[in-house]
Design a protein around this motif. Structure first.
Motif, PDB file in Angstrom:
ATOM      1  N   GLY A 247       0.811  -1.209   0.000  1.00 25.38           N
ATOM      2  CA  GLY A 247       0.000   0.000   0.000  1.00 25.38           C
ATOM      3  C   GLY A 247       0.848   1.264   0.000  1.00 25.38           C
ATOM      4  O   GLY A 247       2.006   1.253   0.420  1.00 25.38           O
ATOM      5  N   ILE A 248       0.272   2.340  -0.478  1.00 23.68           N
ATOM      6  CA  ILE A 248       0.997   3.610  -0.569  1.00 23.68           C
ATOM      7  C   ILE A 248      -0.020   4.728  -0.803  1.00 23.68           C
ATOM      8  O   ILE A 248      -1.081   4.496  -1.394  1.00 23.68           O
ATOM      9  CB  ILE A 248       2.032   3.581  -1.728  1.00 23.68           C
ATOM     10  N   LEU A 249       0.303   5.924  -0.326  1.00 22.56           N
ATOM     11  CA  LEU A 249      -0.471   7.115  -0.666  1.00 22.56           C
ATOM     12  C   LEU A 249       0.359   7.921  -1.645  1.00 22.56           C
ATOM     13  O   LEU A 249       1.407   8.460  -1.286  1.00 22.56           O
ATOM     14  CB  LEU A 249      -0.789   7.943   0.583  1.00 22.56           C
ATOM     15  N   VAL A 250      -0.086   7.987  -2.895  1.00 27.55           N
ATOM     16  CA  VAL A 250       0.634   8.750  -3.918  1.00 27.55           C
ATOM     17  C   VAL A 250       0.307  10.221  -3.727  1.00 27.55           C
ATOM     18  O   VAL A 250      -0.854  10.631  -3.823  1.00 27.55           O
ATOM     19  CB  VAL A 250       0.242   8.283  -5.333  1.00 27.55           C
ATOM     20  N   THR A 251       1.335  11.002  -3.441  1.00 25.49           N
ATOM     21  CA  THR A 251       1.138  12.426  -3.135  1.00 25.49           C
ATOM     22  C   THR A 251       1.896  13.354  -4.074  1.00 25.49           C
ATOM     23  O   THR A 251       1.737  14.564  -3.983  1.00 25.49           O
ATOM     24  CB  THR A 251       1.592  12.719  -1.695  1.00 25.49           C
ATOM     25  N   GLU A 252       2.738  12.793  -4.935  1.00 16.42           N
ATOM     26  CA  GLU A 252       3.519  13.635  -5.840  1.00 16.42           C
ATOM     27  C   GLU A 252       2.630  14.247  -6.925  1.00 16.42           C
ATOM     28  O   GLU A 252       1.603  13.689  -7.296  1.00 16.42           O
ATOM     29  CB  GLU A 252       4.636  12.817  -6.491  1.00 16.42           C
ATOM     30  N   GLY A 253       3.065  15.428  -7.414  1.00 22.51           N
ATOM     31  CA  GLY A 253       2.340  16.085  -8.499  1.00 22.51           C
ATOM     32  C   GLY A 253       0.977  16.603  -8.100  1.00 22.51           C
ATOM     33  O   GLY A 253       0.079  16.702  -8.947  1.00 22.51           O
ATOM     34  N   GLY A 254       0.805  16.948  -6.826  1.00 20.89           N
ATOM     35  CA  GLY A 254      -0.478  17.478  -6.369  1.00 20.89           C
ATOM     36  C   GLY A 254      -1.576  16.449  -6.270  1.00 20.89           C
ATOM     37  O   GLY A 254      -2.749  16.790  -6.108  1.00 20.89           O
ATOM     38  N   ARG A 255      -1.225  15.170  -6.347  1.00 26.66           N
ATOM     39  CA  ARG A 255      -2.225  14.110  -6.274  1.00 26.66           C
ATOM     40  C   ARG A 255      -2.422  13.653  -4.832  1.00 26.66           C
ATOM     41  O   ARG A 255      -1.609  13.913  -3.958  1.00 26.66           O
ATOM     42  CB  ARG A 255      -1.802  12.902  -7.117  1.00 26.66           C
TER      43      ARG A 255
END
Length: 330
Positions: A119-127
């Motif tokens: 699992g991961i929370l994708v936070t790059e690029g304003g996402r």
């Protein structure tokens, strides 16, 4: 995948001696062990030693990382370096990631086995796009009245005498009067601990947004086998703090493994049930739940009990070896 359970649960009582795997920090020269408040089987509040589920999840992912590299599973640039940011640190992927959350998750599942199962929370690029972990760990908590934590004295000697030191100064050093000595206290806990774990095996490679698998059945099978192997290794080699001088003594492991090959959940009953007076109560209740779930129809839910670490290892190995791609024989 044929022969692959949809879900798996593990509940066990683990006897650990002289460990200090998870601490809360330090105050001056005193390391403080992690303590939590729980409601015991007697309905009363108890303060007991504990190891966080985060610690066990980290142990699992360390083992998965090493096995994934050995097996040649796909890893993103971040996970190849065991970077805590994982796929967020993969600049090439993030630049080419899809514009929608569904497309991003599809790409993530294809690119990285670790981000798939961990699992991961994708936070790059304003996402802000989450990938929920396939694995769930509870706190490892000691049974009330079955654990003790003590603090042990340690000292680091620094006998650094200059060329002009007098005999009196040298004598004081050996008596412990030298201020170069570092005195500190380390905790160590021994007791019986309750462990709970749940794994959603059907979600390996599964995009929760599109409700479809993003990888082939063969790749899902490879990742599932490595995941279950890593789960087994997590019990065989517990990582954590202070293992260089306080390697835990794993004295006993007893519990059950439950599996389900349908949407019916694999039962999970806390080993805290029964306390010290009825140590088998949680296993007996789990067995009764399995009988109720199966009824008189097909036996989709199964439960195996184990009384030793060796039996647990054998049962996990049999489960791992039974996993085959669709169309292949077990």
């Amino acid at each position: 995948m044929a022969n692959t359970p949809v879900s798996l649960s593990i509940a066990a009582r683990m006897t650990l001696n002289m460990h200090s795997l998870n601490n809360e920090g330090g105050e001056r020269n005193q390391i403080q062990t992690r303590m939590v408040d729980i409601v015991g089987d007697d309905g009363l509040l108890h303060t007991v030693n504990a190891i966080s589920g985060d610690m066990l999840k980290h142990v699992l992912m360390e083992h998965f990382y090493r096995r994934a590299r050995e097996e040649g599973l796909s890893l993103c640039a971040g996970c190849q370096q065991f970077d805590a940011n994982r796929i967020n640190a993969d600049s090439d992927f993030m630049k080419g990631a899809g514009n929608t959350g569904a497309a991003l998750i599809d790409g993530l599942l294809e690119r990285c086995a670790m981000d798939d199962v961990g699992g991961i929370l994708v936070t790059e690029g304003g996402r802000s796009v989450p990938r929920k972990s396939v694995c769930e760990f509870g706190w490892v908590v000691a049974l009330p009245e079955r654990v003790r934590t003590d603090s042990y004295f340690h000292v680091k000697y620094a006998l650094e005498r200059g060329p002009g030191a007098t005999r009196k100064e040298e004598s004081d050093e050996h008596k412990g009067a030298n201020l170069g000595q570092s005195i500190f206290h380390r905790p160590a806990s021994s007791g019986v601990y309750a462990v709970v774990c749940h794994v959603e095996l059907s979600r390996v490679g599964y995009n929760d947004i599109t409700q479809n698998y993003a990888i082939s059945a063969e790749e899902r099978q490879r990742r599932t086998r490595v995941l279950l192997e890593s789960l087994l290794y997590s019990f065989l080699e517990l990582n954590g703090a202070m293992r260089s001088t306080q390697l835990p003594h794993l004295l006993a492991l007893e519990g059950f493994i439950s599996t389900s090959d349908t949407a019916t959940p694999a039962p999970l009953v806390s080993p805290l049930l029964g306390g010290s007076d009825e140590p088998q109560a949680y296993r007996e209740q789990a067995e009764a739940i399995v009988r109720a779930l199966n009824g008189t129809g097909p036996q989709h839910v199964r439960l195996q009990t184990f009384d030793t670490l060796a039996e647990f290892s054998q049962q996990m190995r049999s489960l791992i070896d039974s996993i085959t791609p669709e169309g292949a024989s077990a």
